[in-house]
Design a protein around this motif. Sequence first.
Motif, short mmCIF file in Angstrom:
data_model
loop_
_atom_site.label_atom_id
_atom_site.label_comp_id
_atom_site.label_asym_id
_atom_site.label_seq_id
_atom_site.Cartn_x
_atom_site.Cartn_y
_atom_site.Cartn_z
N THR A 101 1.44 -6.59 -2.70
CA THR A 101 0.90 -5.53 -3.06
C THR A 101 0.43 -4.89 -1.98
O THR A 101 0.72 -5.80 -0.98
CB THR A 101 -0.13 -5.38 -3.85
N GLU A 102 0.19 -3.62 -1.74
CA GLU A 102 -0.26 -2.89 -0.72
C GLU A 102 -1.20 -3.62 -0.27
O GLU A 102 -0.90 -3.13 1.29
CB GLU A 102 -1.10 -1.83 -1.31
N TRP B 200 -6.07 -4.16 9.50
CA TRP B 200 -5.77 -3.50 8.46
C TRP B 200 -6.03 -3.72 7.11
O TRP B 200 -5.83 -3.44 6.01
CB TRP B 200 -4.52 -3.58 8.48
N GLU C 134 -2.33 1.24 -9.86
CA GLU C 134 -1.77 2.14 -9.29
C GLU C 134 -1.13 1.63 -8.11
O GLU C 134 -0.20 1.81 -7.00
CB GLU C 134 -2.88 2.66 -8.16
N GLN C 135 -0.70 0.72 -8.78
CA GLN C 135 -0.47 -0.74 -7.88
C GLN C 135 1.26 -1.18 -8.89
O GLN C 135 2.47 -1.78 -7.89
CB GLN C 135 -0.77 -1.79 -6.83
N LYS D 203 -7.64 0.78 2.80
CA LYS D 203 -6.78 0.65 1.35
C LYS D 203 -5.98 1.69 1.55
O LYS D 203 -5.76 2.80 2.50
CB LYS D 203 -8.40 0.87 1.03
N ASN D 204 -4.71 2.66 0.92
CA ASN D 204 -3.78 3.73 0.34
C ASN D 204 -3.04 2.94 1.45
O ASN D 204 -3.32 4.70 2.13
CB ASN D 204 -4.76 4.36 0.29
N LYS D 205 -2.81 2.12 2.21
CA LYS D 205 -1.78 2.09 3.19
C LYS D 205 0.02 1.74 2.51
O LYS D 205 0.36 1.71 3.30
CB LYS D 205 -2.22 0.94 4.09
N ARG D 206 0.40 2.34 1.58
CA ARG D 206 1.62 2.52 0.91
C ARG D 206 2.30 3.33 2.06
O ARG D 206 3.72 2.69 2.18
CB ARG D 206 1.80 2.75 -0.60
N GLN D 207 1.85 4.44 2.89
CA GLN D 207 2.76 5.29 3.65
C GLN D 207 3.15 4.67 5.08
O GLN D 207 3.48 5.09 6.07
CB GLN D 207 2.00 6.48 3.86
#
Length: 107
Positions: free
Chosen positions: A6-7, A95, A64-65, A99-103
Amino acid sequence: MTYVVTEACIRCKYTDCVDVCPVDCFVEGPDFLAIDPDGCIDCTLCVAECPVEAIFAASDVPDEQQAFIALNAELARKWQQITEKIPALPDADDWAKIKNKRQFLNV
């Protein structure tokens, strides 16, 4: 059931999990690892080895994943298999805290 990266792996790419996989089901991209769901035998060995806790059983992937379940399968068809541990990305430790690094995922 298969396991899913995951992310949390994005821009870290620690490969401790690769080293313990008995069936070599990991694939490698520029800044992320994925698990080939057709090769995974659900042994769970990789879960404990991931220093950023990025690997989950498909049934336990956080809501959310969930997109990462299909993404792992897609990337497994595109990326090359990785069978040995390699160094993490140079700034992986930085890194790992983000958090929230999908982009930032480079596919």
